[in-house]
Scaffold this motif. Structure first.
Motif, PDB file in Angstrom:
ATOM      1  N   GLU A  14     -15.605  22.922  64.079  1.00  0.00           N
ATOM      2  CA  GLU A  14     -17.114  23.336  64.123  1.00  0.00           C
ATOM      3  C   GLU A  14     -17.703  23.864  62.717  1.00  0.00           C
ATOM      4  N   VAL A  15     -16.752  24.544  62.146  1.00  0.00           N
ATOM      5  CA  VAL A  15     -17.292  25.001  60.898  1.00  0.00           C
ATOM      6  C   VAL A  15     -17.751  23.982  59.934  1.00  0.00           C
ATOM      7  N   VAL A  16     -16.825  22.909  59.791  1.00  0.00           N
ATOM      8  CA  VAL A  16     -17.121  21.696  58.967  1.00  0.00           C
ATOM      9  C   VAL A  16     -18.336  20.802  59.787  1.00  0.00           C
ATOM     10  N   ASP A  17     -18.517  21.050  60.808  1.00  0.00           N
ATOM     11  CA  ASP A  17     -19.471  20.191  61.364  1.00  0.00           C
ATOM     12  C   ASP A  17     -20.810  20.931  60.990  1.00  0.00           C
ATOM     13  N   LEU A  18     -20.886  22.293  61.427  1.00  0.00           N
ATOM     14  CA  LEU A  18     -22.058  23.006  60.983  1.00  0.00           C
ATOM     15  C   LEU A  18     -22.406  23.070  59.294  1.00  0.00           C
ATOM     16  N   ASN A  28     -29.726  26.520  54.237  1.00  0.00           N
ATOM     17  CA  ASN A  28     -28.637  26.786  53.193  1.00  0.00           C
ATOM     18  C   ASN A  28     -28.232  28.411  53.483  1.00  0.00           C
ATOM     19  N   ASP A  29     -29.297  29.158  54.006  1.00  0.00           N
ATOM     20  CA  ASP A  29     -28.700  30.488  54.156  1.00  0.00           C
ATOM     21  C   ASP A  29     -27.645  30.785  55.310  1.00  0.00           C
ATOM     22  N   LYS A  30     -27.797  29.838  56.467  1.00  0.00           N
ATOM     23  CA  LYS A  30     -26.899  29.530  57.405  1.00  0.00           C
ATOM     24  C   LYS A  30     -25.588  28.990  56.935  1.00  0.00           C
ATOM     25  N   GLN A  31     -25.723  27.963  56.077  1.00  0.00           N
ATOM     26  CA  GLN A  31     -24.606  27.280  55.391  1.00  0.00           C
ATOM     27  C   GLN A  31     -23.633  28.159  54.731  1.00  0.00           C
ATOM     28  N   VAL A  32     -24.108  28.954  53.734  1.00  0.00           N
ATOM     29  CA  VAL A  32     -23.313  29.791  53.008  1.00  0.00           C
ATOM     30  C   VAL A  32     -22.458  30.872  53.710  1.00  0.00           C
ATOM     31  N   GLN A  33     -23.146  31.229  55.155  1.00  0.00           N
ATOM     32  CA  GLN A  33     -22.360  32.042  55.822  1.00  0.00           C
ATOM     33  C   GLN A  33     -21.074  31.504  56.218  1.00  0.00           C
ATOM     34  N   LEU A  34     -20.881  30.285  56.020  1.00  0.00           N
ATOM     35  CA  LEU A  34     -19.602  29.603  56.504  1.00  0.00           C
ATOM     36  C   LEU A  34     -18.591  29.632  55.424  1.00  0.00           C
ATOM     37  N   PHE A  35     -18.800  30.385  54.332  1.00  0.00           N
ATOM     38  CA  PHE A  35     -18.020  30.609  53.294  1.00  0.00           C
ATOM     39  C   PHE A  35     -17.484  32.033  53.199  1.00  0.00           C
ATOM     40  N   THR A  36     -16.232  32.402  52.850  1.00  0.00           N
ATOM     41  CA  THR A  36     -15.776  33.720  52.563  1.00  0.00           C
ATOM     42  C   THR A  36     -17.078  34.449  51.437  1.00  0.00           C
ATOM     43  N   THR A  37     -17.194  35.586  51.443  1.00  0.00           N
ATOM     44  CA  THR A  37     -18.053  36.280  50.327  1.00  0.00           C
ATOM     45  C   THR A  37     -17.766  35.842  49.027  1.00  0.00           C
ATOM     46  N   TYR A 122      -9.005  27.546  54.114  1.00  0.00           N
ATOM     47  CA  TYR A 122      -9.638  28.211  55.023  1.00  0.00           C
ATOM     48  C   TYR A 122      -9.024  29.607  55.289  1.00  0.00           C
ATOM     49  N   GLU A 123     -10.009  30.541  55.495  1.00  0.00           N
ATOM     50  CA  GLU A 123      -9.429  31.944  55.979  1.00  0.00           C
ATOM     51  C   GLU A 123      -9.830  32.639  57.240  1.00  0.00           C
ATOM     52  N   LYS A 124      -9.108  33.111  57.873  1.00  0.00           N
ATOM     53  CA  LYS A 124      -9.795  33.791  59.022  1.00  0.00           C
ATOM     54  C   LYS A 124     -10.018  35.386  58.656  1.00  0.00           C
ATOM     55  N   VAL A 125     -11.403  35.561  58.709  1.00  0.00           N
ATOM     56  CA  VAL A 125     -11.785  36.785  58.279  1.00  0.00           C
ATOM     57  C   VAL A 125     -12.349  37.522  59.487  1.00  0.00           C
ATOM     58  N   ALA A 126     -11.743  38.541  59.702  1.00  0.00           N
ATOM     59  CA  ALA A 126     -12.366  39.689  60.948  1.00  0.00           C
ATOM     60  C   ALA A 126     -12.671  38.603  62.329  1.00  0.00           C
ATOM     61  N   GLY A 127     -11.486  37.702  62.400  1.00  0.00           N
ATOM     62  CA  GLY A 127     -11.525  36.948  63.653  1.00  0.00           C
ATOM     63  C   GLY A 127     -12.359  35.667  63.584  1.00  0.00           C
ATOM     64  N   LYS A 128     -12.911  35.362  62.499  1.00  0.00           N
ATOM     65  CA  LYS A 128     -13.794  34.070  62.213  1.00  0.00           C
ATOM     66  C   LYS A 128     -13.301  33.290  60.966  1.00  0.00           C
ATOM     67  N   TRP A 129     -13.105  31.784  61.468  1.00  0.00           N
ATOM     68  CA  TRP A 129     -12.659  30.945  60.284  1.00  0.00           C
ATOM     69  C   TRP A 129     -13.864  30.601  59.189  1.00  0.00           C
ATOM     70  N   LEU A 130     -13.515  30.999  58.017  1.00  0.00           N
ATOM     71  CA  LEU A 130     -14.739  30.426  56.911  1.00  0.00           C
ATOM     72  C   LEU A 130     -13.680  29.712  55.857  1.00  0.00           C
ATOM     73  N   ILE A 131     -14.787  29.100  55.230  1.00  0.00           N
ATOM     74  CA  ILE A 131     -14.190  28.239  53.931  1.00  0.00           C
ATOM     75  C   ILE A 131     -14.141  29.129  52.623  1.00  0.00           C
ATOM     76  N   ALA A 132     -12.924  29.186  52.239  1.00  0.00           N
ATOM     77  CA  ALA A 132     -12.373  30.071  51.071  1.00  0.00           C
ATOM     78  C   ALA A 132     -12.720  29.125  49.988  1.00  0.00           C
ATOM     79  N   GLU A 133     -12.545  27.870  49.995  1.00  0.00           N
ATOM     80  CA  GLU A 133     -12.544  26.924  48.919  1.00  0.00           C
ATOM     81  C   GLU A 133     -12.633  25.625  49.297  1.00  0.00           C
TER      82      GLU A 133
END
Length: 144
Positions: A14-18, A28-37, A122-133
């Motif tokens: 879902e992260v990849v598809d979103l 793009n505001d939503k898109q960047v939320q799929l990445f770690t800070t 990918y990293e799971k941060v606070a229970g949510k998978w995000l793209i780290a790189e």
């Protein structure tokens, strides 16, 4: 495969598809939320890193400005493979077919098609998978 791994695989898909959906709608505001800070994006052409983006702010600015010239953006997500390092870290490869339609000043359009392979960490941060790189390999390019 246990239920947690199945759940994690679905969430990563879902992260990849979103990412693709948000690119197509230029949200793009939503898109960047799929990445770690402190996420990283490497743009790779012909096997060489063309440029690197660091952090959500830099990623947002680059993604937003790169889509300004296109009247239509279309991503078709393909296969994805995932390998788990542990319960909070994974790597993956995903493929995308990308079409960009640009309106030219003379009233014509230019259509660009690209084959892109994403190699992600990918990293799971606070229970949510995000793209780290994300290493975005632009493998082929057609323009007409």
């Amino acid at each position: 495969m246990d239920l947690q791994e199945i759940s994690d695989r679905l969430e990563l898909k879902e992260v990849v598809d979103l990412f693709s959906n948000d690119a197509d709608t230029k949200e793009n505001d939503k898109q960047v939320q799929l990445f770690t800070t402190n996420g990283v994006v490497n743009i790779i052409n012909d096997g060489k890193v063309t440029f690197t983006l660091h952090g959500r702010d830099e990623i947002f600015k680059a993604f937003s400005s790169s889509m300004d010239d296109y009247q239509s953006v279309f991503h078709m997500s393909g296969q994805q493979t995932v390998n788990f390092t542990d319960r909070t870290h994974a790597t993956g490869t995903a493929y995308n077919y990308v079409v960009l339609v640009k309106a030219n000043a003379d009233g014509t359009t230019t259509t660009t098609q690209e084959g892109v392979r994403y190699e992600d960490r990918y990293e799971k941060v606070a229970g949510k998978w995000l793209i780290a790189e994300r290493n975005s390999h632009f493998n082929w390019h057609l323009e007409k």
